[in-house]
Design an enzyme around this catalytic site. Structure first.
Site: not given
Length: 357
Positions: A53, A213
């Site tokens: 991320s 994610d």
């Protein structure tokens, strides 16, 4: 282009490390500060980066900047990244604004209890990102597309590994080399309540997979750093607090703590496995030459992160970004002062104590 990072010091005088960079939205500005300080140490060489991320974006910015302009190029590229995210370019103005702004906990409470944020939070419970139709867009796309991927994907140090979660299989996907694309960066930062899954075609099989994610499965993944050609020191930059003293009571506090625990769980699993392996070696049940001798280090500021919340992760307020950057610089300074001597020799984190009790 040299396979090693440029440095004025002889190879024998340099310490090579790997970086493991957590994700955490706007709190990744803390990692920016850490990296900015480490890059000023000419005798510390970054061999590899595993990022998720915001950690993946920091890693891509560092590598591209490093290969284009050395250490200063890396620092400039990281500053550019966070200016795109909302940081103020003029540090004099940023320092002035930070000095006059409330404490981080006050900022966090203000955003967390603001009507727009509460409405947006509530909307994620019953509105899917797919419900927006043609109006949908990912605001990170304009940033991810601007990385210099000829440099990001180059087969040289610092090697970069980007983690994402395969939606269909629930398994971790690590992108490296030529497979790191704008879509891979976006996949690594794809929170499913906010963004549509990022679909990427596998060039080997021709199948298209959807990704969320990477923090759910690897935040960040450590196993790519256990390569025989990489150094044994892994420096983890942790931005999701491992410990919170106060019991969360409000709905927002409870949800925030659930997210922190979830996004730390994969890292803790890998660290626990490393601890178990070290115990086997110490007990003589496993030969030391059968495994890579890793030394684990951590740079964090749990005190600051305990003052923040999911609201400050989602809203890149310039004053908060400046505080996070300064806190990252200070945390890296503490690490260099207190634990630098451990590099290449031993852990600076007591892993057994971390899992005790």
């Amino acid at each position: 282009m040299s396979k090693k990072l440029a440095s004025k010091k002889p190879v024998s005088d340099r310490t090579r490390i790997n970086l493991a960079l957590q994700g955490g939205g706007a709190h990744g500005a803390f990692t920016w500060g850490v990296l900015d300080r480490l890059l000023q140490e000419e005798d510390i060489e970054i061999a590899a980066i595993s990022g998720t991320s915001a950690g993946a974006m920091n890693g891509a910015a560092l590598k591209a900047g490093m290969l284009a302009g050395g250490r200063e190029g890396a620092r400039e590229n990281l500053a550019w990244l966070w200016q795109q995210m909302g940081a103020v370019e003029d540090r004099r103005f940023s320092n002035w604004m930070t000095a006059l702004s409330p404490f981080p906990s006050m900022f966090s409470a203000f955003f967390e209890h603001s009507i727009p944020f509460q409405m947006a939070e509530a909307a994620t419970n019953f509105i899917s990102p797919y419900d927006y139709g043609p109006a949908y867009f990912n605001p990170l796309e304009r940033i991810a597309e601007r990385f210099h991927y000829d440099l990001v994907c180059k087969d040289c140090e610092p090697h970069l590994f980007v983690s994402a979660t395969n939606v269909r299989t629930g398994k971790l996907k690590v992108f490296s080399g030529a497979s790191i694309t704008p879509q891979a960066i976006l996949a690594s930062a794809c929170l499913p309540t906010l963004f549509q899954a990022v679909e990427i075609e596998d060039p080997d099989t021709g199948t298209t997979e959807a990704y969320w994610d990477g923090g759910y499965i690897g935040n960040p993944a450590l196993f790519p750093l256990v390569d025989k050609d990489l150094p044994g020191d892994v420096v983890i930059v942790n931005i999701n607090p491992l410990h919170r003293e106060e019991l969360p009571r409000s709905a927002a506090e409870i949800q925030n703590r659930i997210n922190e625990i979830s996004f730390n769980s994969s890292l803790l699993r890998e660290l626990r496995a490393l601890t178990f392996t070290q115990q086997l070696v110490a007990a003589g049940l496993l030969q030391k030459n059968e495994m890579k001798d890793l030394h684990i280090h951590m740079i964090a500021d749990d005190e600051l992160m305990n003052e923040l919340s999911v609201a400050t992760k989602m809203i890149p307020n310039p004053a908060t970004l400046a505080r996070l950057f300064d806190a990252g610089v200070a945390a890296a300074e503490r690490f260099l002062s207190e634990d630098r001597g451990n590099l290449g020799k031993r852990d600076s984190v007591d892993l057994e104590a971390m899992f005790r009790g």
